[in-house]
Design an enzyme around this catalytic site. Sequence first.
Site, mmCIF file in Angstrom:
data_model
loop_
_atom_site.group_PDB
_atom_site.id
_atom_site.type_symbol
_atom_site.label_atom_id
_atom_site.label_comp_id
_atom_site.label_asym_id
_atom_site.label_seq_id
_atom_site.Cartn_x
_atom_site.Cartn_y
_atom_site.Cartn_z
ATOM 1 N N GLY A 207 -33.327 34.120 -42.273
ATOM 2 C CA GLY A 207 -33.921 35.315 -42.876
ATOM 3 C C GLY A 207 -35.032 35.953 -42.064
ATOM 4 O O GLY A 207 -35.705 36.868 -42.548
ATOM 5 N N GLU A 209 -35.031 38.019 -39.659
ATOM 6 C CA GLU A 209 -34.908 39.461 -39.414
ATOM 7 C C GLU A 209 -35.489 40.254 -40.586
ATOM 8 O O GLU A 209 -35.945 41.381 -40.437
ATOM 9 C CB GLU A 209 -33.436 39.857 -39.245
ATOM 10 N N ASP A 331 -35.631 38.234 -30.040
ATOM 11 C CA ASP A 331 -34.777 37.428 -30.924
ATOM 12 C C ASP A 331 -34.254 36.192 -30.190
ATOM 13 O O ASP A 331 -33.138 35.735 -30.447
ATOM 14 C CB ASP A 331 -33.619 38.269 -31.495
ATOM 15 N N CYS A 637 -24.319 45.203 -41.289
ATOM 16 C CA CYS A 637 -23.046 44.867 -41.942
ATOM 17 C C CYS A 637 -21.931 45.835 -41.558
ATOM 18 O O CYS A 637 -20.790 45.426 -41.358
ATOM 19 C CB CYS A 637 -23.195 44.885 -43.464
HETATM 20 CA CA CA Z 1 -32.517 36.152 -35.325
#
Ligand code: CA
Length: 708
Positions: A207, A209, A331, A637
């Site tokens: 979670g 992000e 990331d 998505c």
């Molecule tokens: Ca990530």
Amino acid sequence: MKSRSAHPLLILVLVLWLPACEPSATVAPDAEPAAVAAVDRQRLRAAETDTDNWMSYGRTYSEQRYSTLDQINEETVTDLGLAWSFDLKTERGVEATSIVVDGVMYTTSSWSIVHALNARTGNLLWTYDPKVAKDKTRHACCDAVNRGVAVWRGQVFVGVLDGRLVALNAATGAVNWSVATVDPELPYTITGAPRVIDGKVLIGNGGAEYGVRGFIAAYDVNSGQLVWRFYTVPGDPALGFENKAMEMAAATWKGEWWKLGGGGGTVWDAMAYDPELELLYIGVGNGTPWNREIRSPGGGDNLFLSSIVALRPDTGEYVWHYQTTPGESWDYTATQHIILADIEWEGKTRKVLMQAPKNGFFYVIDRVSGELLSANNYIDITWATHVDMDTGRPVEVPGARYEEKEFLVTPSYLGGHNWHPMSYNPDTGLVYIPVLDFPANYAQPEHFLYRPGVSNVGTDGIIGSLPDAQSEREAMRPLMQGRLLAWDPRTQREVWRVEHKGPWNGGTLTTAGNLVFQGTADGNFVIFSADEGKQLWDFPTRTGVVAPAMTYAIDGEQYVSINVGWGGAYALVFGEFVQAESLPNVSRVLTFKLGASGQLPNVDWKPRVVFNPPPPTGDATTIRIGYALYQDICMGCHGLNAVSGLLIPDLRGSAYLHDAAGWNAVVREGALRVNGMAAFGQWLSKEQSETVRSYVIQQAHRGQKLQQ
Ligand code: CA
């Protein structure tokens, strides 16, 4: 709009005390009496020699994904065929490694659904469906996936997408207990497989992000009571620190990170355990947001983001850490698979830990002390030149932090290697890494607004992703690479490679038969020789494969099993590249043995989007606003540039493009919530949602033109 209104504590009490409220398991009418999952401390510690079984996620606590079974080998492999298949009946990504104990297979599909099967025949023994609310996917960066279960003394443990940890009776699938491991109001998810160490079941979460504070927790296998919790990043210092490790970590942060969702650092996948050293190793994820300049203005390493942390499994006490990417801004998680092995190093046998995290370096670390032994990049990278062996830190390329202007970074946010497990073969001394190799643009955002519960990456949503122009995207296509890489950890050099058609291929398995097994994104299950990478066998899976294979034996007969079914982050986001492959999701367990000759039915598949857009609406400014909002809120998505990866409908073919009121009801009010489309009215005004519609209409016209 909140999907649950009950107080989190009330929910916790309900799930603890009213297990009957849980959806119950379905037992097949012809169910055979299931052997109980008789796995305990002694058995798990001796798993290396218990070759018939695969009793935990990475087969043994060392997570090598290596089996000494060798009936299927270089000579016999041509006689391998499909023994049975089991239809998982789900249409999202399938990432699980099955567990097999004494002839019974425990596996999961998407939506955290658990199946127990007769491992010899594939006959269903029972199914447990935790009935995850479909719109929970708004908090799932990377599909409704699940990577598998853990077993211990007659129980099966599954981490559920919505944050529950559930203990099932291994014989019947009935719920023994269920706990909420996270505050259900927060955007935590669970996709990883639990592990059990000496009566405690361990589970992390995802979670980062969206904005959460990462942790790993241990629960008592019998009662479901929380035993300990280890946070990976510090909270608000004004509230005090949970332990000395958090106090140490807080000194490496600046600003008010706890106001931006909690710092991130989720433990969403890797764990390994050394029973002799009594050390548990966990991999820690990225920061919230990715961009350190926003998260911790003025710098700082931001411990324990992107780190491997060693803990005492009994208490959760911190022992040591190694940070792969100090002050991570891309990331670059270190949640990737951790393998423990004893290898020759400068004339001595050393107990090491190996990891190929997202940042592109392969690390060999002394697992007793945390000392870095060596690091080398396993793909060409643009953000750093090398790891300085004196400091243990990467030497960054000037500009890679995209502070002044955008920077094309390799690897991308999906990493040089993602969750897909690698494997280590002690016979060849090689590690088999499913490698991703493609860049991404990163840039400072024009504006950053922290939005609780939606994606908050803090890099520019427009130029930080694939360009919107078709010609530029076509130019990127050759850069989208994926391969199987055989890596020698002693020399830190590549030994052989097999190039695949594109990125996002499956995890690997290796065996004493001198074999490496891997499924591919373009729908093949392939076996290579472990020493040379020679292709020896392949089988069309009729769907993309991302999960790794596993192997077991029953009555002297060796089986190889792999879960197939395309999905995950790349599948959702990079629709344009995925659509070119035109593969459906057909979620199945496929199990092979020598002398079998089963076939899979052909799949009738019409992936092309049927375009029927209304006339364009909105001027260029409106569409640009819609584009930025789409990439920020919808893209995760529905795919970059509104091109779907085909796991969910492509918006460019949506009938709601013609129906402003219907669009509003779906996007803002959750009219299709039961299908998984959450309500986004909290983050998108009616006017904003209309700009997104204008943008998608534009993309539909562009797509239609290309199809003609
Ligand atoms: Ca990530």
